[in-house]
Design a protein around this motif. Structure first.
Motif, PDB file in Angstrom:
ATOM      1  N   ASP A  45      -7.465   5.920  -4.213  1.00 12.67           N
ATOM      2  CA  ASP A  45      -8.372   5.503  -3.192  1.00 12.67           C
ATOM      3  C   ASP A  45      -7.757   4.595  -2.296  1.00 12.67           C
ATOM      4  OD1 ASP A  45     -11.024   5.340  -2.680  1.00 12.67           O
ATOM      5  OD2 ASP A  45     -11.425   3.815  -3.572  1.00 12.67           O
ATOM      6  N   ALA A  46      -6.515   4.331  -2.049  1.00 14.00           N
ATOM      7  CA  ALA A  46      -5.918   3.441  -1.051  1.00 14.00           C
ATOM      8  C   ALA A  46      -6.337   4.135   0.186  1.00 14.00           C
ATOM      9  CB  ALA A  46      -4.285   3.450  -1.462  1.00 14.00           C
ATOM     10  N   MET A  47      -6.130   3.204   1.167  1.00 17.51           N
ATOM     11  CA  MET A  47      -6.244   3.569   2.626  1.00 17.51           C
ATOM     12  C   MET A  47      -4.768   4.377   2.990  1.00 17.51           C
ATOM     13  SD  MET A  47      -6.005  -0.007   4.724  1.00 17.51           S
ATOM     14  CE  MET A  47      -4.738  -1.021   4.294  1.00 17.51           C
ATOM     15  N   ARG A  48      -4.729   5.355   3.843  1.00 20.96           N
ATOM     16  CA  ARG A  48      -3.677   6.059   4.324  1.00 20.96           C
ATOM     17  C   ARG A  48      -3.170   5.529   5.611  1.00 20.96           C
ATOM     18  NH1 ARG A  48      -7.178   8.834   1.195  1.00 20.96           N
ATOM     19  NH2 ARG A  48      -8.325   8.920   2.814  1.00 20.96           N
ATOM     20  N   PRO A  49      -1.821   5.894   5.959  1.00 20.56           N
ATOM     21  CA  PRO A  49      -1.512   5.671   7.450  1.00 20.56           C
ATOM     22  C   PRO A  49      -2.127   6.922   8.247  1.00 20.56           C
ATOM     23  CG  PRO A  49       0.353   5.723   5.998  1.00 20.56           C
ATOM     24  CD  PRO A  49      -0.734   6.108   5.143  1.00 20.56           C
ATOM     25  N   LEU A  50      -2.784   6.240   9.125  1.00 18.35           N
ATOM     26  CA  LEU A  50      -3.252   6.960  10.464  1.00 18.35           C
ATOM     27  C   LEU A  50      -4.959   7.064   9.985  1.00 18.35           C
ATOM     28  CD1 LEU A  50      -1.023   9.546  11.989  1.00 18.35           C
ATOM     29  CD2 LEU A  50      -1.201   7.068  12.356  1.00 18.35           C
ATOM     30  N   ASP A  51      -5.086   6.610   8.740  1.00 16.21           N
ATOM     31  CA  ASP A  51      -7.030   6.476   8.600  1.00 16.21           C
ATOM     32  C   ASP A  51      -7.307   5.863   9.599  1.00 16.21           C
ATOM     33  OD1 ASP A  51      -6.830   8.120   6.271  1.00 16.21           O
ATOM     34  OD2 ASP A  51      -7.335   6.530   4.796  1.00 16.21           O
ATOM     35  N   VAL A  52      -8.605   5.890  10.025  1.00 15.82           N
ATOM     36  CA  VAL A  52      -9.324   5.014  11.027  1.00 15.82           C
ATOM     37  C   VAL A  52     -10.391   4.182  10.368  1.00 15.82           C
ATOM     38  CG1 VAL A  52     -10.860   5.093  13.011  1.00 15.82           C
ATOM     39  CG2 VAL A  52      -8.987   6.588  12.971  1.00 15.82           C
ATOM     40  N   LEU A  53     -10.378   2.900  10.369  1.00 16.18           N
ATOM     41  CA  LEU A  53     -11.251   2.081   9.624  1.00 16.18           C
ATOM     42  C   LEU A  53     -12.401   1.453  10.546  1.00 16.18           C
ATOM     43  CD1 LEU A  53      -8.903   0.001   7.542  1.00 16.18           C
ATOM     44  CD2 LEU A  53      -9.901   2.209   7.044  1.00 16.18           C
ATOM     45  N   SER A  54     -13.639   1.159  10.021  1.00 20.55           N
ATOM     46  CA  SER A  54     -14.771   0.509  10.637  1.00 20.55           C
ATOM     47  C   SER A  54     -14.521  -0.935  10.540  1.00 20.55           C
ATOM     48  CB  SER A  54     -15.915   0.942  10.222  1.00 20.55           C
ATOM     49  OG  SER A  54     -16.303   2.281  10.360  1.00 20.55           O
ATOM     50  N   GLY A  59       0.719  -1.168   0.127  1.00 22.47           N
ATOM     51  CA  GLY A  59       0.186   0.004   0.072  1.00 22.47           C
ATOM     52  C   GLY A  59       0.983   1.389  -0.154  1.00 22.47           C
ATOM     53  N   LEU A  60       0.320   2.222   0.556  1.00 21.37           N
ATOM     54  CA  LEU A  60       1.180   3.571   0.640  1.00 21.37           C
ATOM     55  C   LEU A  60       2.477   3.586   1.321  1.00 21.37           C
ATOM     56  CD1 LEU A  60      -1.865   6.096   0.741  1.00 21.37           C
ATOM     57  CD2 LEU A  60      -0.391   5.742  -1.280  1.00 21.37           C
ATOM     58  N   ASP A  61       2.376   2.568   2.523  1.00 23.94           N
ATOM     59  CA  ASP A  61       3.574   1.978   3.055  1.00 23.94           C
ATOM     60  C   ASP A  61       4.468   1.182   2.173  1.00 23.94           C
ATOM     61  OD1 ASP A  61       3.457   4.024   5.417  1.00 23.94           O
ATOM     62  OD2 ASP A  61       2.013   2.578   6.233  1.00 23.94           O
TER      63      ASP A  61
END
Length: 461
Positions: free
Chosen positions: A288-297, A236-238
């Motif tokens: 549309d990728a999830m990012r570091p420090l996003d909060v997911l349900s 991913g982004l990392d």
């Protein structure tokens, strides 16, 4: 691979196993031409030696082999690579276990992944079924192992989420199981938000999905298998460095394993209600990728802060484990290529086992020894749960420190397992880094024989 094991035929050449300690006594009672030929070729009965003995007309009379170590179930697996094409028969009587292992090792040694080869592979020698062999066990082990290896060895371009789901559907069709697949935004509609978040960055034709296979009597004890199906993991982004990314076609190895285990259970007709949940995604990079420090349900309702987008496998497993727990199964197993920390601790050949059930751990340890299927239990050390604390969410998907990575990953998964459910998590390499007899380099099934043995013992009727 089982095409290299045949029924008895008069044309078979005898394989005669002779141990080093018994060679002199054996040689003393042999015909002169056999004794002289063996001595001239330096055959002493040393393990691994192979000495074809000709007839006087030059045809093959028999083959002397250094007797395999009685404690090595893979002892016969070295022979197919050393023998010419033809049909061979083990001459000595064998116990059921030894005979079954001889055939399984032989068959698994003839495995090759030739999908992309333009030329035919080696013409393998064939082995006559020993009378004592348990054909059903051999067939289940060999077919399941081949399935796992083939799925893992297939490049990610041809083994995306859709193809992994198709493999589950094909397996279900062979055994009369049913499959339901939830795809793309359907995951949001049916409350699998973490699976969707991990896979949403992939191309449209590689949308994330949840594969749900069900087989068996609905009133039978419930056995549920959950597999990590990350068909390619870029990080991913990392983003992973190239060296770490190279083998990431194998990151769906957990999914391959639960499909292989399911094939064994269904082929044996075990009296269980089997359910297989595979979270199939690609961890890609896009806008549309999830990012570091996003909060997911998550499906359970817990929120997760993304400390690292490369710790995505535990996120997709979280939703699947929550769904698996809803039925309160009698046994819940998940399998995943989850952490490098497990490989640092145990190396590439020994899967890490985590479980909340000491009796299950004991059964798996015992089966591991009997089945020559190594595994090792690591602790669900609860005080390390604090390493997953988040200031903004219910938990983080990683810890900030470099230690206990396999344990904290397992503790993360445990948050999504229902209370009182016997559960085991396997952190597997799913890959042979070098070839050994019966185990060529590439994708590999690990802990399947031990797991099947435990399921059969507990629920076999």
């Amino acid at each position: 691979m089982l095409q290299h094991v045949v029924d008895a035929t008069a044309a078979a050449v005898d394989l005669i196993a002779v141990g080093k300690s018994e060679f002199d006594a054996w040689a003393a009672v042999q015909p002169a031409h056999v004794r002289v030929w063996a001595q001239a070729n330096g055959f002493t009965g040393e393990g691994g030696q192979v000495c074809p003995v000709p007839n006087v007309d030059g045809s093959l009379s028999l083959v002397l082999v250094g007797a395999p170590d009685a404690d090595d179930p893979w002892g016969w697996a070295a022979l197919p690579a050393k023998l010419p094409a033809g049909v061979f028969r083990i001459a000595q009587p064998m116990t059921a276990r030894a005979a079954s292992w001889a055939v399984a090792g032989w068959a698994l040694a003839t495995y090759s992944f030739g999908r992309y080869k333009s030329r035919p592979g080696k013409t393998w020698p064939r082995l006559v079924w020993p009378e004592a062999a348990d054909r059903g066990w051999v067939e289940r082990v060999v077919e399941a192992t081949a399935l796992v290896r083939d799925l893992i060895n297939t490049p990610a371009a041809d083994m995306g989420p859709a193809e992994l789901a198709a493999a589950a559907e094909a397996l279900a069709a062979r055994h009369g199981a049913t499959v339901r697949v939830v795809v793309g935004d359907g995951l949001l509609a049916e409350n699998y938000p973490a699976i969707h978040a991990v896979g949403r960055a992939a191309a449209v034709h590689r949308q994330p999905r949840l594969v749900d296979l069900v087989w068996g009597d609905e009133n039978a004890p419930r056995v549920t298998l959950v597999g990590k199906g990350v068909c390619f993991d870029s990080g991913g982004l990392d983003l992973k460095p190239s060296g770490a990314m190279k083998l990431m076609k194998k990151d769906m190895g957990g999914a391959a394993h639960v499909l292989g285990l399911a094939s064994m259970v269904m082929a044996a007709g075990l009296p269980v209600r089997l359910r297989v949940l595979v979270a199939a995604v690609e961890n890609a990079v896009s806008g549309d990728a999830m990012r570091p420090l996003d909060v997911l349900s998550t499906r359970k309702g817990l929120t997760v802060e993304v400390g690292n987008t490369d710790a995505e496998g535990r996120l997709v497993l979280a939703d699947a484990l929550c769904e698996a727990s809803a039925e309160n199964p009698a046994l819940l197993i998940d399998m995943a290529t989850l952490t490098g920390a497990a490989r640092t601790a145990l190396g590439t050949e020994v899967p890490a086992l985590f479980t909340n059930d000491d009796d299950l751990a004991a059964d798996l340890a015992a089966a591991s020894e009997v089945q020559a299927d190594p595994l090792w239990r690591l602790p669900l050390y609860r005080p390390y749960r604090r390493m997953l604390d988040s200031k903004v969410a219910d938990l983080n998907n990683v810890s900030d420190g470099p230690y206990a990575g396999a344990i904290t990953a397992a503790l993360f998964l445990q948050e999504f397992v229902g209370p009182g459910i016997p559960w085991a998590h396997f952190d597997v390499m799913a890959w042979n880094t070098a070839s050994r007899p019966g185990r060529p380099d590439g994708g590999e099934a690990m802990a399947l024989r031990a797991l099947y043995a435990v399921i059969a013992k507990r629920f076999g009727g």
